[in-house]
Design an enzyme around this catalytic site. Structure first.
Site, PDB file in Angstrom:
ATOM      1  N   GLY A  73       0.748  -1.283   0.049  1.00  0.00           N
ATOM      2  CA  GLY A  73      -0.008   0.034   0.003  1.00  0.00           C
ATOM      3  C   GLY A  73       1.050   1.334  -0.046  1.00  0.00           C
ATOM      4  N   GLY A 121       0.952  -5.446   0.553  1.00  0.00           N
ATOM      5  CA  GLY A 121      -0.435  -5.330  -0.466  1.00  0.00           C
ATOM      6  C   GLY A 121      -0.381  -6.042  -1.418  1.00  0.00           C
ATOM      7  N   GLU A 144       6.188  -5.461   7.711  1.00  0.00           N
ATOM      8  CA  GLU A 144       5.347  -4.374   8.382  1.00  0.00           C
ATOM      9  C   GLU A 144       6.061  -4.278   9.752  1.00  0.00           C
ATOM     10  OE1 GLU A 144       2.834  -5.334   5.103  1.00  0.00           O
ATOM     11  OE2 GLU A 144       3.945  -6.828   6.595  1.00  0.00           O
ATOM     12  N   ASP A 152      -0.727  -7.727   7.678  1.00  0.00           N
ATOM     13  CA  ASP A 152      -2.120  -7.187   7.468  1.00  0.00           C
ATOM     14  C   ASP A 152      -2.528  -8.127   6.235  1.00  0.00           C
ATOM     15  OD1 ASP A 152      -0.988  -5.348   5.976  1.00  0.00           O
ATOM     16  OD2 ASP A 152      -2.633  -4.005   6.302  1.00  0.00           O
TER      17      ASP A 152
END
Length: 357
Positions: A73, A121, A144, A152
């Protein structure tokens, strides 16, 4: 990379078709195809269109440029949104996580070429797919914990399902792995050399409508070759032995007790990450092991993001990685022993606006 001659339309996401193959091309190569909210919406629209079209037998996802499928992302937007408190970060994550669930449940074969950098992502648009192809350039990671965040995009579900403790290692260290280890961890299915991808793409265009997942698997099987074992296969017993604990401190101690260069390398990588992120990540991974499905994990991850936007390490990690680029984050708290349940538990509070509610 563009492997086919089909005419495609769009902006940061190009879509088109060639033969019976629906095409989705992430088209933001200057930022490694990092995802924006508009890109997520465009992907969803393409998936809807291809699903409803009886002439489309399968979908192919690729990324433009030489460097990778997708780096994740757009974390600069997260940083700015979190600082401003304008809600854009939450809007993006809500849309992205729903897209991840959509990909995982997609009824038609969803083929993805996981070339180059496939992280965050990028794993979300690939590892939830039905036909996941890695190549000699693949660098896959959920990095992350290095930016004060946690894995995530449904990664807690993916990593919790990985054999043994491979997912725990990947989630905590955030280090990139190559094709062999991606397959070993269950995040990809086939290895196809980069110079054979164009031929595979051409063969996918002549699939007959109504083609089954098994038919596509046989086609990819014919293009795939075997890989020698990677670090995971060579060190599997050590990984399972050291990463099987439910406390980060115990994992660190187990790695420190190993007279093995691999153990020293992964310990060093892990201990450079945000201590808060390490503890939150391990708790999320262990919760995911007891979860019934992907949507449950996505809901839990979405709830945790509400807390991450109020966590100093999130802003410090992004500052060090992409704002000042000094690669020297100052974590707060700076040590594992300073992080108790009062810091971790807020990440598990239900979100006031459920993801799938």
């Amino acid at each position: 990379m563009r492997y086919l001659s089909a005419e495609m339309t769009g902006g940061d996401v190009l879509t088109g078709r060639q033969g019976s193959l629906g095409l989705i091309l992430l088209n933001r190569p200057r930022v490694l195809n990092s995802l924006s909210l508009d890109m997520v919406k465009a992907i969803e629209e393409a998936l809807d269109r291809f699903e409803k079209d009886p002439a489309i037998a399968a979908v192919l996802m690729t990324g433009e440029g030489e460097r990778g499928l997708c780096a994740g992302g757009d974390i600069r937007t997260f940083y700015e949104s979190g600082k401003a408190g304008d809600g854009r970060a939450a809007d993006f994550l809500r849309a992205e996580y729903r897209m991840n669930a959509r990909i995982a449940a997609y009824p038609k074969p969803y083929v993805v070429f996981m070339e180059g950098i496939t992280m965050g992502g990028g794993v979300g648009v690939s590892s939830h797919g039905s036909h996941r192809v890695v190549t000699d350039t693949t660098k896959l990671a959920m990095p992350e914990t290095g930016i004060g965040f946690f894995p995530d995009i449904g990664a807690t579900w993916l990593l919790a399902k990985a054999p043994g403790e491979l997912g725990t290692l990947m989630g905590l260290t955030g280090e990139a792995v190559g094709a062999a280890d991606a397959i070993e961890a269950g995040l990809a299915d086939w290895f196809v050399p980069a110079d054979a991808l164009a031929d595979l793409a051409e063969k996918l265009t002549i699939l007959l409508p109504g083609t089954t997942h098994k038919d596509v698997s046989l086609l990819v099987d014919a293009a795939a070759t075997t890989l020698p074992g990677g670090d995971f296969a060579d060190n599997r017993a050590l990984i399972d032995r050291c990463f099987g604990f439910d406390a980060v401190e115990e994992i660190e101690a187990a790695l420190a007790a190993e007279a093995n260069p691999f153990a020293a390398k992964v310990r060093s990588a892990m201990m450079a990450k945000s201590p808060t992120s390490l503890k939150v990540t391990l708790a999320l991974l262990r919760a995911a092991r007891k979860s019934p499905d992907l949507r449950t994990c996505l809901e839990r991850e979405f709830a945790a993001t509400a807390q991450i936007l109020h966590t100093p390490d999130f802003y410090e990690g992004i500052r060090a990685a992409i704002i000042d680029k000094d690669r020297n984050p100052k974590w707060s708290p700076a040590s594992l022993d300073a992080i108790g349940a009062e810091i971790v538990e807020p990440f598990f509070r239900p979100h006031p606006q459920p993801l799938f509610g």
